[in-house]
Design an enzyme around this catalytic site. Structure first.
Site, PDB file in Angstrom:
ATOM      1  N   ASP A  66     -16.445  -3.317 -15.728  1.00 51.52           N
ATOM      2  CA  ASP A  66     -16.109  -4.439 -14.731  1.00 51.52           C
ATOM      3  C   ASP A  66     -16.617  -5.912 -15.235  1.00 51.52           C
ATOM      4  O   ASP A  66     -16.207  -6.950 -14.741  1.00 51.52           O
ATOM      5  CB  ASP A  66     -16.964  -4.179 -13.605  1.00 51.52           C
ATOM      6  CG  ASP A  66     -16.566  -2.711 -12.937  1.00 51.52           C
ATOM      7  OD1 ASP A  66     -15.375  -2.619 -12.529  1.00 51.52           O
ATOM      8  OD2 ASP A  66     -17.231  -1.594 -12.987  1.00 51.52           O
ATOM      9  N   LEU A  69     -13.527  -7.322 -17.126  1.00 50.98           N
ATOM     10  CA  LEU A  69     -12.639  -7.827 -16.402  1.00 50.98           C
ATOM     11  C   LEU A  69     -12.869  -9.011 -15.690  1.00 50.98           C
ATOM     12  O   LEU A  69     -12.157  -9.903 -15.441  1.00 50.98           O
ATOM     13  CB  LEU A  69     -12.557  -6.662 -15.481  1.00 50.98           C
ATOM     14  CG  LEU A  69     -11.444  -7.181 -14.199  1.00 50.98           C
ATOM     15  CD1 LEU A  69     -10.120  -7.138 -14.578  1.00 50.98           C
ATOM     16  CD2 LEU A  69     -11.656  -5.902 -13.082  1.00 50.98           C
ATOM     17  N   SER A  70     -14.342  -9.112 -14.932  1.00 51.21           N
ATOM     18  CA  SER A  70     -14.607 -10.378 -14.432  1.00 51.21           C
ATOM     19  C   SER A  70     -14.723 -11.360 -15.317  1.00 51.21           C
ATOM     20  O   SER A  70     -14.315 -12.445 -15.039  1.00 51.21           O
ATOM     21  CB  SER A  70     -15.846 -10.028 -13.894  1.00 51.21           C
ATOM     22  OG  SER A  70     -16.302 -11.262 -12.832  1.00 51.21           O
ATOM     23  N   GLU A  71     -15.059 -11.357 -16.761  1.00 54.41           N
ATOM     24  CA  GLU A  71     -15.238 -12.329 -17.573  1.00 54.41           C
ATOM     25  C   GLU A  71     -13.818 -12.972 -17.978  1.00 54.41           C
ATOM     26  O   GLU A  71     -13.557 -14.057 -18.124  1.00 54.41           O
ATOM     27  CB  GLU A  71     -15.904 -11.940 -18.863  1.00 54.41           C
ATOM     28  CG  GLU A  71     -16.260 -12.881 -19.886  1.00 54.41           C
ATOM     29  CD  GLU A  71     -16.911 -12.432 -21.008  1.00 54.41           C
ATOM     30  OE1 GLU A  71     -17.300 -13.425 -21.813  1.00 54.41           O
ATOM     31  OE2 GLU A  71     -17.087 -11.123 -21.100  1.00 54.41           O
ATOM     32  N   THR A  96     -18.935   1.807 -18.388  1.00 54.21           N
ATOM     33  CA  THR A  96     -19.813   2.850 -17.757  1.00 54.21           C
ATOM     34  C   THR A  96     -19.202   3.601 -16.479  1.00 54.21           C
ATOM     35  O   THR A  96     -19.001   4.555 -16.201  1.00 54.21           O
ATOM     36  CB  THR A  96     -21.322   2.409 -17.717  1.00 54.21           C
ATOM     37  OG1 THR A  96     -21.655   2.058 -19.240  1.00 54.21           O
ATOM     38  CG2 THR A  96     -22.053   3.843 -17.569  1.00 54.21           C
ATOM     39  N   LEU A 219     -10.020  -5.501   0.784  1.00 56.00           N
ATOM     40  CA  LEU A 219      -8.711  -5.531   0.239  1.00 56.00           C
ATOM     41  C   LEU A 219      -8.474  -6.759  -0.630  1.00 56.00           C
ATOM     42  O   LEU A 219      -9.253  -7.691  -0.514  1.00 56.00           O
ATOM     43  CB  LEU A 219      -7.698  -5.979   1.213  1.00 56.00           C
ATOM     44  CG  LEU A 219      -7.481  -4.507   2.406  1.00 56.00           C
ATOM     45  CD1 LEU A 219      -6.397  -5.299   3.375  1.00 56.00           C
ATOM     46  CD2 LEU A 219      -6.955  -3.315   1.718  1.00 56.00           C
ATOM     47  N   LEU A 224      -9.832 -12.557   2.345  1.00 54.13           N
ATOM     48  CA  LEU A 224     -10.723 -12.545   3.019  1.00 54.13           C
ATOM     49  C   LEU A 224     -12.034 -11.636   2.192  1.00 54.13           C
ATOM     50  O   LEU A 224     -11.610 -10.889   1.479  1.00 54.13           O
ATOM     51  CB  LEU A 224     -10.596 -11.864   4.497  1.00 54.13           C
ATOM     52  CG  LEU A 224      -9.689 -12.387   5.541  1.00 54.13           C
ATOM     53  CD1 LEU A 224      -9.340 -11.462   6.477  1.00 54.13           C
ATOM     54  CD2 LEU A 224     -10.389 -13.752   5.892  1.00 54.13           C
ATOM     55  N   GLU A 280     -23.488  -9.193 -13.969  1.00 57.36           N
ATOM     56  CA  GLU A 280     -23.963 -10.530 -14.701  1.00 57.36           C
ATOM     57  C   GLU A 280     -24.946 -10.959 -13.357  1.00 57.36           C
ATOM     58  O   GLU A 280     -24.374 -11.601 -12.277  1.00 57.36           O
ATOM     59  CB  GLU A 280     -23.164 -11.668 -15.068  1.00 57.36           C
ATOM     60  CG  GLU A 280     -22.307 -11.362 -16.186  1.00 57.36           C
ATOM     61  CD  GLU A 280     -23.003 -11.121 -17.256  1.00 57.36           C
ATOM     62  OE1 GLU A 280     -24.154 -11.571 -17.630  1.00 57.36           O
ATOM     63  OE2 GLU A 280     -22.838  -9.946 -17.954  1.00 57.36           O
TER      64      GLU A 280
END
Length: 309
Positions: A66, A69-71, A96, A219, A224, A280
């Site tokens: 995750d 992905l976010s980075e 993980t 979603l 939102l 993070e």
């Protein structure tokens, strides 16, 4: 027609993944120009994304957990171009917990995940923009605070590698006697709540921290932000609830949680508050969290539960 050009950005901790190596070979044989870059230190993902944009790459694939992905999503969002102009985003889950992939029903096997990217057109997705004392941040999945955040931050990396998501539960159990409530004031459009809480989830996605479904109805394309606040309770009840939250037990959340859905939320706290932004930690006394609609395009399964349609 020119072949598709992808750039796969691989978390350096997963370079020994033979399944990924084989899957990359399969996609190349199918005619896709698939380049691989490996992150080694902070800033690599940002640089690789900038290079991909300059090279005219059509799809950037985050290969990792995750945090990866976010980075990668954040690196794309930092550019001024709109979603239609930027490369699309794909995900090969190698982390993980793989919370985002699990909630989105993205295949956990590299070949299945890469095949999904090839077969499914990219669709608009929202991102969370978080403004804090130390500058703006982007979050693709869930920003969390309180008990669950401390569990995620404190979970040993070696334990995570050996036990996967179970490591978060073990760490949570070790904290049973020290669940410290956090006092904060939450405000948003037609919403205000002030008090002590033990867990907080701000969802673009639905789960974080190894299966904690803090925002079970979120979603990723509705513009939102799903907000879940678990108020502080006393004594043994708080300890029991903390265990249930860590274990992802929805019954506990449904009984006590404060829930709302907003375009943005501001959080003010006298004491420094730590939010976990897709792995993070960011500490600040004031946060503004905004759901930025359709900031990127991502390849998702046709039956992805995070899609509104």
């Amino acid at each position: 027609m020119a072949p598709s050009h992808w750039r796969l950005i691989l978390n350096g901790k997963s370079t020994d993944n033979e399944d990924l190596r084989e899957a990359v070979g399969v996609l190349r044989k199918r005619g896709i120009q698939l380049d691989v870059r490996v992150t080694w230190e902070e800033g690599d993902a940002e640089r690789y994304v900038a290079e991909a944009i300059a090279d005219g790459v059509q799809t950037v694939v985050a290969a990792g957990g995750d945090g990866t992905l976010s980075e990668v999503a954040a690196a794309l969002a930092h550019h001024q171009d709109d979603a239609a102009t930027l490369p699309s985003l794909g995900l090969v889950p190698l982390g993980t917990a793989n919370d985002f992939a699990t909630a989105a029903m993205i295949p956990l096997e590299p070949l299945g995940a890469l095949g999904l990217i090839a077969e499914r057109a990219a669709e608009p997705i929202d991102l969370l923009r978080i403004d804090a004392d130390h500058g703006p941040h982007w979050c693709a999945n869930v920003a969390s605070g309180g008990f669950g955040t401390q569990v995620t931050v404190e979970t040993d990396a070696g334990l995570k590698k050996m036990l996967g998501g179970l490591a978060y539960l073990i760490t949570g159990m070790s904290r049973l006697g020290r669940i410290d409530p956090i006092s904060a004031h939450f405000t948003g459009p037609d919403f205000s709540w002030e008090g002590e809480f033990i867990a907080l989830g701000l969802g673009n996605g639905r789960q974080a921290g190894g299966g904690q479904a803090l925002c079970p109805e979120a979603l990723i394309d509705d513009g939102l932000l799903d907000v879940t606040i678990v108020p502080a309770l006393n004594g043994e009840v708080a300890a029991t609830l903390g265990t249930l939250v860590t274990g992802g037990k929805q019954a506990a959340l449904e009984r006590v949680a404060v829930r709302t859905r907003l375009p943005w939320l501001e959080i003010a706290s006298v004491q420094p508050l730590t939010l976990n932004l897709d792995g993070e930690p960011e500490t600040s006394r004031h946060f503004r969290v905004e759901c930025v609609a359709a900031r990127l395009r991502m390849h998702l399964p046709i039956d992805c539960p995070l899609r509104s349609a």
